[in-house]
Design a protein around this motif. Structure first.
Motif, PDB file in Angstrom:
ATOM      1  N   THR A 259      32.242  37.478  40.375  1.00  0.00           N
ATOM      2  CA  THR A 259      33.154  38.209  41.274  1.00  0.00           C
ATOM      3  C   THR A 259      33.843  39.351  40.534  1.00  0.00           C
ATOM      4  OG1 THR A 259      35.108  36.793  40.902  1.00  0.00           O
ATOM      5  CG2 THR A 259      33.540  36.097  42.601  1.00  0.00           C
ATOM      6  N   THR A 260      33.082  39.994  39.635  1.00  0.00           N
ATOM      7  CA  THR A 260      33.554  41.124  38.819  1.00  0.00           C
ATOM      8  C   THR A 260      34.869  40.810  38.106  1.00  0.00           C
ATOM      9  OG1 THR A 260      34.735  42.212  40.648  1.00  0.00           O
ATOM     10  CG2 THR A 260      32.405  42.779  40.334  1.00  0.00           C
ATOM     11  N   TYR A 261      34.999  39.570  37.637  1.00  0.00           N
ATOM     12  CA  TYR A 261      36.189  39.193  36.875  1.00  0.00           C
ATOM     13  C   TYR A 261      36.129  39.844  35.498  1.00  0.00           C
ATOM     14  CZ  TYR A 261      39.330  36.458  33.956  1.00  0.00           C
ATOM     15  OH  TYR A 261      40.308  36.080  33.075  1.00  0.00           O
ATOM     16  N   LEU A 262      37.197  40.533  35.124  1.00  0.00           N
ATOM     17  CA  LEU A 262      37.313  41.177  33.818  1.00  0.00           C
ATOM     18  C   LEU A 262      38.725  40.965  33.290  1.00  0.00           C
ATOM     19  CD1 LEU A 262      35.576  44.603  34.596  1.00  0.00           C
ATOM     20  CD2 LEU A 262      34.596  42.731  33.259  1.00  0.00           C
ATOM     21  N   ARG A 263      38.825  40.684  31.997  1.00  0.00           N
ATOM     22  CA  ARG A 263      40.149  40.558  31.383  1.00  0.00           C
ATOM     23  C   ARG A 263      40.101  41.065  29.951  1.00  0.00           C
ATOM     24  NH1 ARG A 263      43.943  35.227  30.357  1.00  0.00           N
ATOM     25  NH2 ARG A 263      42.057  34.476  29.324  1.00  0.00           N
ATOM     26  N   GLY A 264      41.131  41.821  29.586  1.00  0.00           N
ATOM     27  CA  GLY A 264      41.279  42.296  28.219  1.00  0.00           C
ATOM     28  C   GLY A 264      42.677  41.992  27.709  1.00  0.00           C
ATOM     29  N   ASN A 282      47.995  43.039  28.520  1.00  0.00           N
ATOM     30  CA  ASN A 282      47.134  42.158  29.311  1.00  0.00           C
ATOM     31  C   ASN A 282      46.686  42.922  30.557  1.00  0.00           C
ATOM     32  OD1 ASN A 282      45.999  40.262  31.027  1.00  0.00           O
ATOM     33  ND2 ASN A 282      47.675  38.795  30.870  1.00  0.00           N
ATOM     34  N   VAL A 283      45.379  43.158  30.673  1.00  0.00           N
ATOM     35  CA  VAL A 283      44.811  43.831  31.846  1.00  0.00           C
ATOM     36  C   VAL A 283      43.752  42.903  32.442  1.00  0.00           C
ATOM     37  CG1 VAL A 283      43.570  45.836  32.726  1.00  0.00           C
ATOM     38  CG2 VAL A 283      45.229  46.109  30.866  1.00  0.00           C
ATOM     39  N   THR A 284      43.946  42.502  33.713  1.00  0.00           N
ATOM     40  CA  THR A 284      43.056  41.550  34.373  1.00  0.00           C
ATOM     41  C   THR A 284      42.742  42.035  35.785  1.00  0.00           C
ATOM     42  OG1 THR A 284      44.128  39.741  33.157  1.00  0.00           O
ATOM     43  CG2 THR A 284      42.746  39.129  35.028  1.00  0.00           C
ATOM     44  N   ARG A 285      41.495  41.827  36.230  1.00  0.00           N
ATOM     45  CA  ARG A 285      41.125  42.138  37.608  1.00  0.00           C
ATOM     46  C   ARG A 285      39.980  41.234  38.046  1.00  0.00           C
ATOM     47  NH1 ARG A 285      36.797  44.237  39.278  1.00  0.00           N
ATOM     48  NH2 ARG A 285      37.820  45.115  41.107  1.00  0.00           N
ATOM     49  N   ALA A 286      39.904  40.992  39.366  1.00  0.00           N
ATOM     50  CA  ALA A 286      38.805  40.225  39.952  1.00  0.00           C
ATOM     51  C   ALA A 286      38.752  40.532  41.440  1.00  0.00           C
ATOM     52  CB  ALA A 286      38.990  38.727  39.717  1.00  0.00           C
ATOM     53  N   ASP A 287      37.558  40.506  42.015  1.00  0.00           N
ATOM     54  CA  ASP A 287      37.411  40.739  43.453  1.00  0.00           C
ATOM     55  C   ASP A 287      37.652  39.477  44.270  1.00  0.00           C
ATOM     56  OD1 ASP A 287      36.891  43.398  43.166  1.00  0.00           O
ATOM     57  OD2 ASP A 287      34.710  43.164  43.120  1.00  0.00           O
ATOM     58  N   ASP A 291      36.808  36.345  51.064  1.00  0.00           N
ATOM     59  CA  ASP A 291      37.143  37.649  51.643  1.00  0.00           C
ATOM     60  C   ASP A 291      38.638  37.944  51.486  1.00  0.00           C
ATOM     61  OD1 ASP A 291      34.525  37.739  52.411  1.00  0.00           O
ATOM     62  OD2 ASP A 291      34.905  37.157  54.505  1.00  0.00           O
ATOM     63  N   GLY A 292      38.945  39.182  51.136  1.00  0.00           N
ATOM     64  CA  GLY A 292      40.337  39.613  51.067  1.00  0.00           C
ATOM     65  C   GLY A 292      41.134  38.989  49.947  1.00  0.00           C
ATOM     66  N   GLN A 325      48.019  41.441  44.674  1.00  0.00           N
ATOM     67  CA  GLN A 325      47.185  40.365  45.208  1.00  0.00           C
ATOM     68  C   GLN A 325      47.306  40.357  46.727  1.00  0.00           C
ATOM     69  OE1 GLN A 325      47.725  36.535  43.327  1.00  0.00           O
ATOM     70  NE2 GLN A 325      46.958  35.429  45.108  1.00  0.00           N
ATOM     71  N   PRO A 326      46.347  40.957  47.449  1.00  0.00           N
ATOM     72  CA  PRO A 326      46.441  41.031  48.915  1.00  0.00           C
ATOM     73  C   PRO A 326      46.429  39.676  49.601  1.00  0.00           C
ATOM     74  CG  PRO A 326      44.870  42.630  48.064  1.00  0.00           C
ATOM     75  CD  PRO A 326      45.221  41.732  46.927  1.00  0.00           C
ATOM     76  N   GLY A 327      45.741  38.676  49.054  1.00  0.00           N
ATOM     77  CA  GLY A 327      45.674  37.368  49.705  1.00  0.00           C
ATOM     78  C   GLY A 327      45.133  36.336  48.751  1.00  0.00           C
ATOM     79  N   ASP A 328      45.268  35.045  49.133  1.00  0.00           N
ATOM     80  CA  ASP A 328      44.765  33.985  48.266  1.00  0.00           C
ATOM     81  C   ASP A 328      43.571  33.252  48.857  1.00  0.00           C
ATOM     82  OD1 ASP A 328      45.830  32.401  50.237  1.00  0.00           O
ATOM     83  OD2 ASP A 328      47.462  31.597  49.019  1.00  0.00           O
TER      84      ASP A 328
END
Length: 382
Positions: A259-264, A282-287, A291-292, A325-328
């Motif tokens: 899910t394009t999870y990336l962390r540095g 700390n830079v983190t992202r994931a799709d 959905d959403g 974080q738009p939703g969980d």
């Protein structure tokens, strides 16, 4: 009478000459030992190691590069001993030549040293964990860095009697020796500074702290209202920033996943004179897999320690966290969607967008039998 004075003066001069000659001969019979103390597993210099000659009882300390000098060492066979915290003691036989320098290289093997646990959160002053009247759980910095938890629960839940739920992203709620709740029962701190004002409780407050790069966590498992106010009626979670390192160091940790999870995670630190510096990013992202449910975090911490004297210092910390974080992705699914579209979400209602910033300066003065501390801070939450 004159001859007696001459004889006495001559005897005195002869005695002084003999004493001087004896001192010169004794000095000629001594040499010096110079060398360096290194770790056996990586050639790293070992500073502040105690180095001395066996049997003499006096020692010198190695400098920041591990070097030392022992002067006025008696000639002949001697044993140089060395001790340092975190290493096994060692000794090396040397032969000291009068008037010459004997050079040695001392290597120390690492050792596990069990020091008494020291905590701060129970009274805002350092004290042994064995003497504090409250139950305090401690998660050390090496445990935090080994875990590198993606969610605060993966780190905090290592403490007995404490449970943090996972609502997706970094959403959570906490339970300390009682059922899980979103009520205002706990105080969340960074270096003793509350992340929010009293009365503005947020059960997701742990994501306003850069937990994966904290230096230590202390969790009071019970009321802490006498020290931290009404928000601490059920417990306290206090995250401490990492201390500056005595020598230059840098760390970079990168990871990725589905899910394009990336962390540095990045960290750099050094000490120059009276000042010590550290920065953590700390830079983190994931799709997200439903959905959403995309998620992103950007956190940074800057710390500057300044030694005013041997027993006093200033500690300034600036920290910033931004979470989007738009939703969980919570909620039930129909049987058809569960079987065919498990990533579908009917109610992406857990919208969270957080900006948290803090700036604090703490004065610490430690005396022989008492101590003094004062903290000025500014805080912004949105």
């Amino acid at each position: 009478m004159f001859s007696r004075h001459v004889i006495l003066r001559g005897a005195l001069l002869a005695t002084c000459a003999c004493a001087a000659a004896t001192a010169v001969r004794a000095q000629d019979l001594r040499g010096s030992v110079e060398g360096v103390v290194l770790s056996a597993d990586g050639d790293r210099p070992v500073p502040d190691a105690a180095v001395g000659i066996v049997g003499l009882g006096s020692h010198v300390s190695s400098d920041s590069s591990g070097r030392f000098v022992l002067s006025g060492v008696k000639f002949g066979s001697q044993r140089v001993e060395v001790r340092a915290v975190g290493y096994q003691p060692s000794a090396l036989a040397v032969t000291v030549v009068p008037g010459e320098v004997t050079r040695v290289e001392l290597r120390l093997k690492s050792a596990v040293v069990n020091l008494p646990e020291v905590i701060v959160s129970s009274s805002r002053e350092e004290q042994l964990a064995s003497t504090t009247p409250v139950s305090v759980g401690v998660i050390r910095g090496d445990e935090i860095r080994e875990t590198r938890g993606h969610h605060p629960a993966e780190i905090v839940n290592r403490t007995p009697g404490v449970y943090v739920s996972n609502f997706g992203g970094e959403g959570h709620a906490t339970a300390i020796r009682q059922p899980i709740t979103t009520k205002a029962l706990y105080a969340y701190l960074e270096d003793g500074v509350p992340v929010r004002s009293t009365g503005f409780f947020n059960h997701n407050a742990l994501y306003e702290i850069n937990i994966p790069q904290a230096g230590r966590l202390e969790i009071i498992k019970g009321p802490g209202t006498a020290v931290y106010g009404s928000d601490a009626v059920g417990g306290v979670v206090n995250a401490f920033t990492r201390d500056p390192s005595p020598r230059p160091e840098a760390e970079v940790f990168l990871e990725g996943g589905s899910t394009t999870y990336l962390r540095g995670l990045g960290s750099a630190s050094t000490t120059a004179g009276r000042s010590g510096f550290r920065t953590d990013v700390n830079v983190t992202r994931a799709d997200g897999w439903r959905d959403g449910t995309p998620y992103s975090r950007q956190s940074g911490t800057l710390r500057w320690d300044y030694a005013l004297g041997d027993r006093s210092r200033l500690k300034t910390v600036a920290s910033l966290s931004h979470i989007d974080q738009p939703g969980d992705g919570g909620g039930d699914l129909t049987a058809e969607d569960y079987a065919g579209l498990p990533s579908r979400s009917y109610s992406p209602i857990a919208f969270r967008r957080v900006m948290a910033a803090r700036l604090s300066t703490e004065l610490q003065v430690v005396g022989e039998s008492s101590s003094f501390g004062a903290t000025l801070y500014s805080r912004y939450n949105d």
